[in-house]
Scaffold this active site. Structure first.
Site, PDB file in Angstrom:
ATOM      1  N   ASP A   1       0.850  -1.191   0.000  1.00  0.00           N
ATOM      2  CA  ASP A   1       0.000   0.000   0.000  1.00  0.00           C
ATOM      3  C   ASP A   1       0.888   1.243   0.000  1.00  0.00           C
ATOM      4  O   ASP A   1       1.882   1.312   0.736  1.00  0.00           O
ATOM      5  CB  ASP A   1      -0.901  -0.003   1.238  1.00  0.00           C
ATOM      6  CG  ASP A   1      -1.946   1.096   1.190  1.00  0.00           C
ATOM      7  OD1 ASP A   1      -3.036   0.842   0.671  1.00  0.00           O
ATOM      8  OD2 ASP A   1      -1.656   2.211   1.688  1.00  0.00           O
TER       9      ASP A   1
ATOM     10  N   ASN B   1      -2.678  13.004  -3.091  1.00  0.00           N
ATOM     11  CA  ASN B   1      -3.776  13.516  -3.916  1.00  0.00           C
ATOM     12  C   ASN B   1      -4.202  14.907  -3.481  1.00  0.00           C
ATOM     13  O   ASN B   1      -4.488  15.777  -4.314  1.00  0.00           O
ATOM     14  CB  ASN B   1      -4.977  12.558  -3.851  1.00  0.00           C
ATOM     15  CG  ASN B   1      -4.902  11.454  -4.887  1.00  0.00           C
ATOM     16  OD1 ASN B   1      -4.305  11.631  -5.947  1.00  0.00           O
ATOM     17  ND2 ASN B   1      -5.502  10.321  -4.588  1.00  0.00           N
TER      18      ASN B   1
ATOM     19  N   HIS C   1      -5.274  14.797  -8.456  1.00  0.00           N
ATOM     20  CA  HIS C   1      -5.314  13.439  -9.006  1.00  0.00           C
ATOM     21  C   HIS C   1      -4.248  13.198 -10.072  1.00  0.00           C
ATOM     22  O   HIS C   1      -3.734  12.070 -10.173  1.00  0.00           O
ATOM     23  CB  HIS C   1      -6.709  13.136  -9.549  1.00  0.00           C
ATOM     24  CG  HIS C   1      -7.724  12.941  -8.449  1.00  0.00           C
ATOM     25  ND1 HIS C   1      -7.693  11.853  -7.600  1.00  0.00           N
ATOM     26  CD2 HIS C   1      -8.774  13.707  -8.054  1.00  0.00           C
ATOM     27  CE1 HIS C   1      -8.683  11.946  -6.726  1.00  0.00           C
ATOM     28  NE2 HIS C   1      -9.354  13.065  -6.979  1.00  0.00           N
TER      29      HIS C   1
ATOM     30  N   ASP D   1      -1.983   9.984  -9.895  1.00  0.00           N
ATOM     31  CA  ASP D   1      -1.873   9.045 -11.017  1.00  0.00           C
ATOM     32  C   ASP D   1      -0.419   8.828 -11.415  1.00  0.00           C
ATOM     33  O   ASP D   1      -0.005   7.701 -11.733  1.00  0.00           O
ATOM     34  CB  ASP D   1      -2.662   9.562 -12.222  1.00  0.00           C
ATOM     35  CG  ASP D   1      -4.162   9.511 -12.006  1.00  0.00           C
ATOM     36  OD1 ASP D   1      -4.606   8.890 -11.015  1.00  0.00           O
ATOM     37  OD2 ASP D   1      -4.904  10.092 -12.826  1.00  0.00           O
TER      38      ASP D   1
ATOM     39  N   GLU E   1      -4.867   2.436  -4.047  1.00  0.00           N
ATOM     40  CA  GLU E   1      -3.405   2.459  -3.997  1.00  0.00           C
ATOM     41  C   GLU E   1      -2.835   1.169  -3.420  1.00  0.00           C
ATOM     42  O   GLU E   1      -1.693   1.131  -2.967  1.00  0.00           O
ATOM     43  CB  GLU E   1      -2.931   3.659  -3.155  1.00  0.00           C
ATOM     44  CG  GLU E   1      -3.247   3.588  -1.677  1.00  0.00           C
ATOM     45  CD  GLU E   1      -4.627   4.121  -1.320  1.00  0.00           C
ATOM     46  OE1 GLU E   1      -4.841   4.461  -0.145  1.00  0.00           O
ATOM     47  OE2 GLU E   1      -5.500   4.203  -2.212  1.00  0.00           O
TER      48      GLU E   1
END
Length: 321
Positions: free
Chosen positions: A176, A184, A189, A193, A219
């Site tokens: 994770d 974020n 975003h 990404d 994630e």
């Protein structure tokens, strides 16, 4: 285009070869059926062939039938023949021929039939590309290019079956990205990404060819590590964790620090199912996060076993700088 000519008549064969070369094609020439079969079954076989109906060893119909038994790539087959009876045409088509060329051939007709065959081959290539695109879409995560959740879980089920059959252990790891919500929030975003794509590339560099890795959700990522017990899996995942931590992605011209927390579980052959194994790895992941993140937690007890090693779970944190 590269075209195979198969004809035992040297005069007809030479005339056809010269004509095709003059029209700008590459030409490969054989003089009998067995050589034609061998040429067309090679991995680099020509995509089109002009086959004389009557040849020693195997006639054109036999060559067509043998070639049609292969699945890909498709080869466009033209029968060169003086036969024009209805039953001959039917026999040729049923053998797998795509078209006919009358002997002696007319150059304009030859050009037209080659163009027709080339259109068929281009259409088929387009269909294959579309099929491959659909396959990738159905099996891959759009953002990272890793296996999607369904596919990585299917791989886990397959590897559990293989481990049971081969009497070998199997480990899984849940990884994770630490503080991903903060990434974020700070970078939007697009920044998140970029981080997801970056860690996916790190994973692909470090995993073995027969390991599996997929985006499990958000994630979180699932690794499938065949043949590994806990300590072996920890060594593999430490390489992954270190690569991510030591090679931060660039964002707005600056390095963006990224770390992973990892939970590992393993099982002996036939001792548990995929749900139990992933659940055990998920619990180890939560322990790694609770202990400070950027570390690996290993469940020492084999998942699904009541008699295995009962030493407590351990946590591996990165060495202090």
């Amino acid at each position: 285009m590269r075209i195979l000519i198969a004809d035992d008549d040297p005069i007809s064969r030479k005339l056809l070869e010269r004509t095709l070369l003059r029209l700008g094609h590459e030409v490969e020439v054989v003089s009998d059926g067995p050589d034609a079969v061998n040429a067309l079954l090679r991995a680099d076989a020509p995509r089109m062939a002009i086959l004389d109906w009557e040849m020693p060893g195997a006639d054109g119909l036999v060559v067509c039938r043998v070639v049609r038994q292969r699945t890909a790539p498709y080869i466009y087959l033209i029968l060169l023949t003086g036969r024009d009876r209805r039953e001959d045409v039917i026999a040729g088509l049923e053998s797998g021929a795509d078209d006919f060329l009358t002997k002696p051939f007319d150059v304009l007709e030859l050009q037209a039939r080659i163009r027709s065959g080339d259109r068929v081959l281009q259409l088929q290539e387009g269909l294959l590309e579309a099929q491959e695109a659909l396959r990738v879409q159905a099996t891959s995560d759009d953002l990272t290019g890793l296996s999607n959740r369904r596919v990585i879980l299917e791989q886990l089920d397959r590897e559990l079956g293989r481990a049971r059959h081969e009497r070998k252990p199997l480990a899984v790891a849940m990884a994770d990205i630490d503080h991903f919500k903060r990434i974020n929030d700070l970078h939007g975003h697009p920044g998140g990404d970029a981080v997801l794509r970056h860690v996916a590339r790190c994973f692909q560099i470090e995993v073995r060819a027969y390991d599996g890795v997929g985006r499990y959700g958000g994630e979180e990522f699932l690794f499938v590590l065949p043949g590994c017990e806990g300590d072996e899996a920890a060594v593999a995942m430490e390489r992954v964790r270190s690569r991510v931590a030591m090679n931060p992605p660039q964002w707005d011209g600056k390095p963006l620090p990224v770390t992973l927390s990892v939970g590992i579980a393993w099982t002996g052959p036939g001792e548990c199912d995929s749900a139990t194994l992933t659940h055990t790895a998920d619990e180890a992941l939560y322990r790694a996060k609770a202990a400070g993140r950027d570390r690996i937690d290993i469940e020492r007890r084999r998942a699904g076993s009541n008699t295995a090693d009962r030493r407590p779970a351990i946590s591996i944190a990165p060495a202090a700088a």
